[in-house]
Design a protein around this motif. Structure first.
Motif, PDB file in Angstrom:
ATOM      1  N   UNK A   3       5.184  -2.863  50.235  1.00 46.66           N
ATOM      2  CA  UNK A   3       4.117  -1.864  50.191  1.00 46.66           C
ATOM      3  C   UNK A   3       4.681  -0.479  50.490  1.00 46.66           C
ATOM      4  N   UNK A   4       4.088   0.588  49.919  1.00 40.70           N
ATOM      5  CA  UNK A   4       4.539   1.952  50.195  1.00 40.70           C
ATOM      6  C   UNK A   4       4.436   2.263  51.687  1.00 40.70           C
ATOM      7  N   UNK A   5       5.412   3.008  52.186  1.00 38.99           N
ATOM      8  CA  UNK A   5       5.432   3.382  53.603  1.00 38.99           C
ATOM      9  C   UNK A   5       4.989   4.838  53.751  1.00 38.99           C
ATOM     10  N   UNK A   6       3.914   5.034  54.491  1.00 36.64           N
ATOM     11  CA  UNK A   6       3.381   6.383  54.720  1.00 36.64           C
ATOM     12  C   UNK A   6       3.595   6.741  56.185  1.00 36.64           C
ATOM     13  N   UNK A  19      -4.846  10.046  58.950  1.00 36.34           N
ATOM     14  CA  UNK A  19      -4.688   8.619  59.245  1.00 36.34           C
ATOM     15  C   UNK A  19      -6.011   7.876  59.109  1.00 36.34           C
ATOM     16  N   UNK A  20      -7.089   8.487  59.574  1.00 34.17           N
ATOM     17  CA  UNK A  20      -8.388   7.828  59.500  1.00 34.17           C
ATOM     18  C   UNK A  20      -8.823   7.652  58.042  1.00 34.17           C
ATOM     19  N   UNK A  21      -8.582   8.677  57.230  1.00 32.78           N
ATOM     20  CA  UNK A  21      -8.945   8.590  55.811  1.00 32.78           C
ATOM     21  C   UNK A  21      -8.104   7.538  55.102  1.00 32.78           C
ATOM     22  N   UNK A  22      -6.806   7.527  55.392  1.00 34.40           N
ATOM     23  CA  UNK A  22      -5.927   6.558  54.744  1.00 34.40           C
ATOM     24  C   UNK A  22      -6.221   5.132  55.181  1.00 34.40           C
ATOM     25  N   UNK A  23      -6.571   4.954  56.450  1.00 33.62           N
ATOM     26  CA  UNK A  23      -6.871   3.600  56.925  1.00 33.62           C
ATOM     27  C   UNK A  23      -8.087   3.025  56.200  1.00 33.62           C
ATOM     28  N   UNK A  28      -4.942  -1.915  53.019  1.00 31.65           N
ATOM     29  CA  UNK A  28      -3.821  -2.845  53.007  1.00 31.65           C
ATOM     30  C   UNK A  28      -2.824  -2.622  51.896  1.00 31.65           C
ATOM     31  N   UNK A  29      -3.030  -1.572  51.077  1.00 33.50           N
ATOM     32  CA  UNK A  29      -2.097  -1.315  49.981  1.00 33.50           C
ATOM     33  C   UNK A  29      -0.873  -0.519  50.431  1.00 33.50           C
ATOM     34  N   UNK A  30      -0.874  -0.063  51.688  1.00 36.05           N
ATOM     35  CA  UNK A  30       0.245   0.720  52.197  1.00 36.05           C
ATOM     36  C   UNK A  30       0.407   0.488  53.686  1.00 36.05           C
ATOM     37  N   UNK A  31       1.613   0.704  54.190  1.00 42.79           N
ATOM     38  CA  UNK A  31       1.884   0.651  55.620  1.00 42.79           C
ATOM     39  C   UNK A  31       1.791   2.078  56.158  1.00 42.79           C
ATOM     40  N   UNK A  32       0.773   2.342  56.967  1.00 42.26           N
ATOM     41  CA  UNK A  32       0.552   3.686  57.498  1.00 42.26           C
ATOM     42  C   UNK A  32       1.049   3.740  58.938  1.00 42.26           C
ATOM     43  N   UNK A  33       1.933   4.694  59.229  1.00 43.91           N
ATOM     44  CA  UNK A  33       2.497   4.872  60.571  1.00 43.91           C
ATOM     45  C   UNK A  33       2.222   6.285  61.051  1.00 43.91           C
ATOM     46  N   UNK A  34       1.748   6.407  62.289  1.00 40.54           N
ATOM     47  CA  UNK A  34       1.542   7.709  62.918  1.00 40.54           C
ATOM     48  C   UNK A  34       2.596   7.884  64.007  1.00 40.54           C
ATOM     49  N   UNK A  67      -9.190   3.434  67.343  1.00 38.93           N
ATOM     50  CA  UNK A  67     -10.070   3.998  66.314  1.00 38.93           C
ATOM     51  C   UNK A  67      -9.442   4.027  64.919  1.00 38.93           C
ATOM     52  N   UNK A  68      -8.150   3.765  64.828  1.00 37.78           N
ATOM     53  CA  UNK A  68      -7.480   3.783  63.523  1.00 37.78           C
ATOM     54  C   UNK A  68      -7.040   2.367  63.170  1.00 37.78           C
ATOM     55  N   UNK A  69      -7.870   1.678  62.418  1.00 33.81           N
ATOM     56  CA  UNK A  69      -7.541   0.310  62.032  1.00 33.81           C
ATOM     57  C   UNK A  69      -6.452   0.299  60.972  1.00 33.81           C
ATOM     58  N   UNK A  70      -5.607  -0.700  61.017  1.00 33.22           N
ATOM     59  CA  UNK A  70      -4.528  -0.884  60.046  1.00 33.22           C
ATOM     60  C   UNK A  70      -3.544   0.289  60.053  1.00 33.22           C
ATOM     61  N   UNK A  71      -3.422   0.965  61.197  1.00 31.36           N
ATOM     62  CA  UNK A  71      -2.466   2.060  61.341  1.00 31.36           C
ATOM     63  C   UNK A  71      -1.538   1.741  62.502  1.00 31.36           C
ATOM     64  N   UNK A  72      -0.249   1.860  62.274  1.00 32.31           N
ATOM     65  CA  UNK A  72       0.749   1.593  63.309  1.00 32.31           C
ATOM     66  C   UNK A  72       1.066   2.876  64.062  1.00 32.31           C
ATOM     67  N   UNK A  73       1.085   2.804  65.377  1.00 30.66           N
ATOM     68  CA  UNK A  73       1.404   3.959  66.208  1.00 30.66           C
ATOM     69  C   UNK A  73       2.829   3.842  66.737  1.00 30.66           C
ATOM     70  N   UNK A  74       3.612   4.892  66.559  1.00 28.61           N
ATOM     71  CA  UNK A  74       4.950   4.977  67.144  1.00 28.61           C
ATOM     72  C   UNK A  74       4.946   6.166  68.093  1.00 28.61           C
ATOM     73  N   UNK A  75       5.196   5.918  69.371  1.00 29.29           N
ATOM     74  CA  UNK A  75       5.228   6.988  70.356  1.00 29.29           C
ATOM     75  C   UNK A  75       6.554   7.727  70.269  1.00 29.29           C
TER      76      UNK A  75
END
Length: 512
Positions: A3-6, A19-23, A28-34, A67-75
């Protein structure tokens, strides 16, 4: 097929909304990371109420993972971006170094404190850009009133009860308005001797309060401040800051232990490090928010110079309402690049402003209708509740409790003076001994754009309101570009540490 990595750098108004809009759209068509230094989105417009003890700190923070489903958080904080290799290098909260590969990148790094080459300011002034600074200011104000109540020297007592706010933009105006009410209440709990009363001074090089707003809003705000006892001094700024006070440009020396620096922000240096075309420190982008020559890279918020399609030749200012709505457009356009929906340009029209003046007072002009007093106060609070992406019930509950109960005026001692310096590129994170630190923002006397840190602008859009306008969410902006001392953002003050604020410093010695 993978899947595309965002990767989204930053979770401020622009990053969070992207992130909220993309989630919602990617499904599930992309891996979203904040990538963000904290695990929350900070609702900046209500920070003055945190410093004044009205709201608890967690009320103005929105959990990213909650609050951001299907979004991965990296500190972590981004150190560099390799456009050719499509990677983001970052440093984690404990100094660890990492790399994030991407197929789509959204740069929403926001802004940093704006420093000016004024002697002593970096050492003796604190800002108002992040939650640690607001918590520090709250403790510091309480401490100064408590120390003044037991001080037998009238001169020292008066200095402790004098609070100087530099910059009469949104943030500075709201800090002074809330601060005067807060200290008046503190004095009722800790009576002062010799008829000394808390003194708040609001300075600005401009000729009126809130110079970027309609004159009626400016006039209403000025009247409320003066009636409350705030000394509003226009055309005056700080020439030098010392441990015992500030020398003003009109020659007067004001004895004080508190200088709140609200003089605007500048784009995060990360944008300039890319070596791409810039506009006053911001990355030039197309109306679609794509970076020219790099269709896989988008920029939004304070880091981006977005063309104003309603005013050809101009760019949208650095305000929270623009960052919030740009984030939504960025999310839609990134999704469109993945085959979901169609691309759209960013367009936006301002429909009014609201300014919280504390208590039941406010100034507002939604849809051009000028409001003041309790009605404006109700509209302003209603606007904030609609604009916040969470915590509405908790915020409303704190407002109700504040109306019927005395505030809990106690020092928590969680943030020390040295941990929130003005010359930091990370005001959202308190400095810790031995911890990683981004390069500091350097003093700059050149004109700068405004940044998300002052008022709330009202606008309309069919979607749910975001934090920047009446119908969208509160926006914070800094003052006029190029004004040497007018604006809206944070900085540090070592002036305040000669009492119980004693802790171990980074060098291992005792002291604040």
């Amino acid at each position: 097929m993978s899947r595309p990595r965002i990767v989204i750098v930053g979770a401020g108004f622009a990053g969070y909304q992207t992130a909220r809009t993309l989630s919602r759209l990617s499904r599930g068509k992309a891996d979203v990371t904040v990538l963000n230094p904290t695990d929350h989105f900070l609702y900046l417009p209500l920070l003055p109420q945190v410093a004044a003890g009205i709201l608890e700190p967690r009320r103005v923070t929105i959990s990213l993972t909650g609050t951001l489903s299907h979004v991965r958080l990296v500190l972590g904080e981004a150190d560099s971006i390799d456009l050719e290799g499509r990677t983001v290098q970052y440093t984690g909260p404990e100094g660890e170094v990492g790399t994030l590969p991407y197929d789509r990148l959204v740069l929403a790094a926001g802004s940093v404190n704006k420093l000016l080459p004024i002697p002593g300011v970096a050492e003796h002034a604190h800002g108002f850009r992040g939650l640690p600074e607001a918590l520090y200011q709250r403790d510091h104000i309480i401490r100064q009133i408590e120390l003044a109540a037991t001080d037998d020297d009238p001169k020292t007592c008066a200095a402790r009860c004098t609070f100087v706010v530099v910059g009469a933009g949104y943030t500075g105006t709201e800090v002074a308005a809330q601060g005067q009410l807060f200290t008046d209440e503190l004095v009722r709990q800790h009576p002062l001797t010799k008829d000394i009363r808390p003194r708040w001074i609001l300075l600005d090089i401009a000729d009126r309060v809130l110079p970027e707003l309609d004159e009626r809003l400016s006039r209403t705000s000025d009247q409320v401040l003066r009636q409350r006892g705030v000394e509003v001094r226009m055309g005056v700024s700080v020439k030098e800051a010392t441990r015992t006070g500030v020398l003003l440009t009109d020659g007067e020396f004001v004895d004080t232990r508190t200088v709140v620096w609200c003089v605007g922000v500048r784009p995060d240096p990360l944008a300039a490090s890319l070596g791409l075309p810039m506009e006053r420190g911001r990355l030039l982008v197309e109306p679609s928010l794509q970076v020219p020559g790099h269709p896989d890279v988008y920029a939004a918020g304070d880091a981006a110079a977005v063309p104003d399609l309603e005013n050809p030749g101009k760019y949208h200012p650095m305000t929270a309402q623009h960052a919030w709505r740009q984030g939504k457009v960025a999310g839609h356009n990134v999704a469109a690049s993945l085959g979901v929906g169609t691309r759209r340009p960013y367009r936006h029209k301002d429909l009014g402003f609201v300014v919280d003046l504390g208590g039941v007072k406010a100034a507002a002009n939604p849809l051009g209708v000028h409001l003041s007093g309790p009605l404006a106060g109700a509209v302003t609070r209603g606007y904030h509740l609609a604009a916040m992406p969470g915590n509405r019930i908790r915020v409303a509950a704190d407002w109700v409790l504040d109306a019927v109960l005395p505030r809990q005026a106690v020092q928590l001692g969680l943030v020390r003076s040295w941990s929130v310096p003005l010359d930091t590129a990370s005001p959202e994170v308190a400095r810790v001994p031995g911890g990683p630190e981004k390069p500091r923002a350097k003093a700059d006397g050149k004109p700068q754009d405004e940044g998300t840190g002052g008022a709330q602008q009202a606008q309309q859009e069919p979607a749910k309101p975001g934090p920047a306008e009446m119908s969208g969410g509160p926006a914070r902006t800094a003052d006029q570009p190029g004004a040497p001392d007018a604006g809206d953002k944070p900085g540090p003050v070592k002036i305040t540490d000669d009492g119980p604020d004693v802790s171990r410093r980074p060098d291992g010695k005792e002291g604040a």
